[in-house]
Design a protein around this motif. Structure first.
Motif, PDB file in Angstrom:
ATOM      1  N   ILE A   3       0.550  -0.969   0.215  1.00 23.35           N
ATOM      2  CA  ILE A   3       0.245  -0.208  -0.364  1.00 23.35           C
ATOM      3  C   ILE A   3       0.866   0.933   0.299  1.00 23.35           C
ATOM      4  O   ILE A   3       2.209   1.507   1.196  1.00 23.35           O
ATOM      5  CB  ILE A   3      -0.465   0.023   1.369  1.00 23.35           C
ATOM      6  N   ALA A   4       0.855   2.126  -0.921  1.00 25.25           N
ATOM      7  CA  ALA A   4       1.637   3.913  -1.723  1.00 25.25           C
ATOM      8  C   ALA A   4      -0.532   4.949  -0.643  1.00 25.25           C
ATOM      9  O   ALA A   4      -1.117   4.483  -0.475  1.00 25.25           O
ATOM     10  CB  ALA A   4       2.006   3.549  -2.579  1.00 25.25           C
ATOM     11  N   THR A   5       1.329   5.556   0.136  1.00 24.67           N
ATOM     12  CA  THR A   5       0.304   6.382   0.562  1.00 24.67           C
ATOM     13  C   THR A   5       0.163   7.909  -0.088  1.00 24.67           C
ATOM     14  O   THR A   5       0.152   8.851   0.422  1.00 24.67           O
ATOM     15  CB  THR A   5       0.018   6.609   2.703  1.00 24.67           C
ATOM     16  N   ASP A   6       1.203   7.426  -0.513  1.00 16.69           N
ATOM     17  CA  ASP A   6       1.083   8.962  -1.489  1.00 16.69           C
ATOM     18  C   ASP A   6       1.250   8.746  -2.752  1.00 16.69           C
ATOM     19  O   ASP A   6       2.161   8.079  -3.705  1.00 16.69           O
ATOM     20  CB  ASP A   6       2.267  10.698  -0.901  1.00 16.69           C
ATOM     21  N   GLU A   9       5.635   7.087  -3.669  1.00 15.97           N
ATOM     22  CA  GLU A   9       5.639   6.122  -2.907  1.00 15.97           C
ATOM     23  C   GLU A   9       5.372   5.439  -4.197  1.00 15.97           C
ATOM     24  O   GLU A   9       5.785   5.017  -4.343  1.00 15.97           O
ATOM     25  CB  GLU A   9       4.856   6.499  -1.703  1.00 15.97           C
ATOM     26  N   SER A  22      -7.701  11.089  -9.331  1.00 12.26           N
ATOM     27  CA  SER A  22      -8.056  11.637  -8.068  1.00 12.26           C
ATOM     28  C   SER A  22      -8.786  13.089  -8.695  1.00 12.26           C
ATOM     29  O   SER A  22      -9.202  13.170  -9.108  1.00 12.26           O
ATOM     30  CB  SER A  22      -6.595  12.534  -7.921  1.00 12.26           C
TER      31      SER A  22
END
Length: 297
Positions: A3-6, A9, A22
């Motif tokens: 899992i990437a949060t930005d 990353e 987005s």
């Protein structure tokens, strides 16, 4: 499972493609970042605010040797293709289209918040929202795909308190007829869609997620196996088409058919972007910072 949060990353992983959903105001920034990382990009509609953004991203993709497509899922639906075939048959038979009415009205879950004085992203000038770019764009894509690029456009918008359009009517002028596009995010409607060709005609239940297409005489040309099913995979055909292009691109040998399809989809996106931008500006709808960013280029 990772899992990437930005975004930065996420792009550290080895990725073939990225789907960008987005807020509209971030589409260009996120698309350019993905392209710089060597990723093919599928950008949710509206992909970019205006022709300047569209051009910047597509030039970057061309330099990087990757693909970028706007996620107009209805283009890949069987019902949508049925309508396109019917229009082409009319032309081949010497019967010209004489009119069209395309509608998409949907009461937004965020409209009550607007009435309460709030500014959700989809109704925000800062985030590039509004009825035209969110719902009306489906009709614009349909008209351009089925009838070609219009000679002229006229847009009449009903503005929300936030400054974007809550509803609108867009007239697309073609040789010999006008396509009337009606859409809104502040009301519901069950109006059908129709294309007229003299004594002939076509009726479709929607402009996207088409369940049924029939002639004016009631002959069914297409009917979904599960009409109205809430869990239909509406993005499935689009995802498969994009995956096919990405796989061929990664292998370094897009066929001529695939190249032509990509060129066609890209040109459609460019034309739709131009029409939506011109229509917005006719109604005095300019996204926050839009003019400043154009002047810098």
């Amino acid at each position: 499972m990772s899992i990437a949060t930005d975004m930065s990353e996420l792009l550290q992983y080895s990725l073939d493609a990225v789907y960008i959903a987005s807020p509209n105001s971030l589409h260009k920034e996120h698309a350019l970042a993905a392209i710089d990382a060597g990723c093919n990009v599928l950008v949710e509609k509206p992909a970019f605010w205006n022709p300047e953004q569209w051009q910047e991203v597509h030039k970057a993709a061309e330099r990087a040797g990757v693909l970028v497509l706007e996620a107009a899922r209805h283009l890949f639906e069987p019902g949508f293709e049925t309508v396109g075939h019917w229009v082409e048959q009319q032309k081949q038979g010497g019967r010209e289209v004489t009119g069209a009415s395309l509608n998409f009205h949907q009461y937004s879950s965020r409209w009550d918040a607007v009435l309460a004085g709030q500014e959700p992203n989809i109704f925000s000038l800062r985030h590039g929202g509004g009825a035209l770019v969110d719902l009306g764009i489906y009709g614009v894509y349909a008209a351009v795909a089925w009838f070609g690029e219009p000679q002229a456009i006229t847009y009449r918008a009903q503005l929300a308190p936030t400054g974007v359009d809550a509803a609108g009517v867009l007239l697309l002028t073609y040789p010999g007829f006008t396509a009337e596009l009606s859409f809104s995010k502040n009301q519901a409607s069950r109006l059908p869609n129709e294309i007229r060709a003299g004594r002939s005609g076509l009726v479709l239940n929607a402009v996207q997620g088409i369940d049924r297409v029939e002639t004016a005489e009631g002959q069914a040309l297409f009917e979904s196996e599960a009409p109205g099913a809430p869990l239909r995979q509406l993005m499935r055909n689009e995802a498969l088409a994009f995956a096919e292009l990405v796989a061929a691109q990664r292998q370094g040998h897009l066929t001529e058919r695939q190249r032509e399809r990509y060129r066609h989809l890209t040109q459609l996106s460019r034309t739709v972007n131009r029409i939506c931008t011109e229509a917005r500006h006719q109604a005095g709808i300019v996204f926050s910072g839009e003019n400043d960013s154009s002047e810098k280029r």
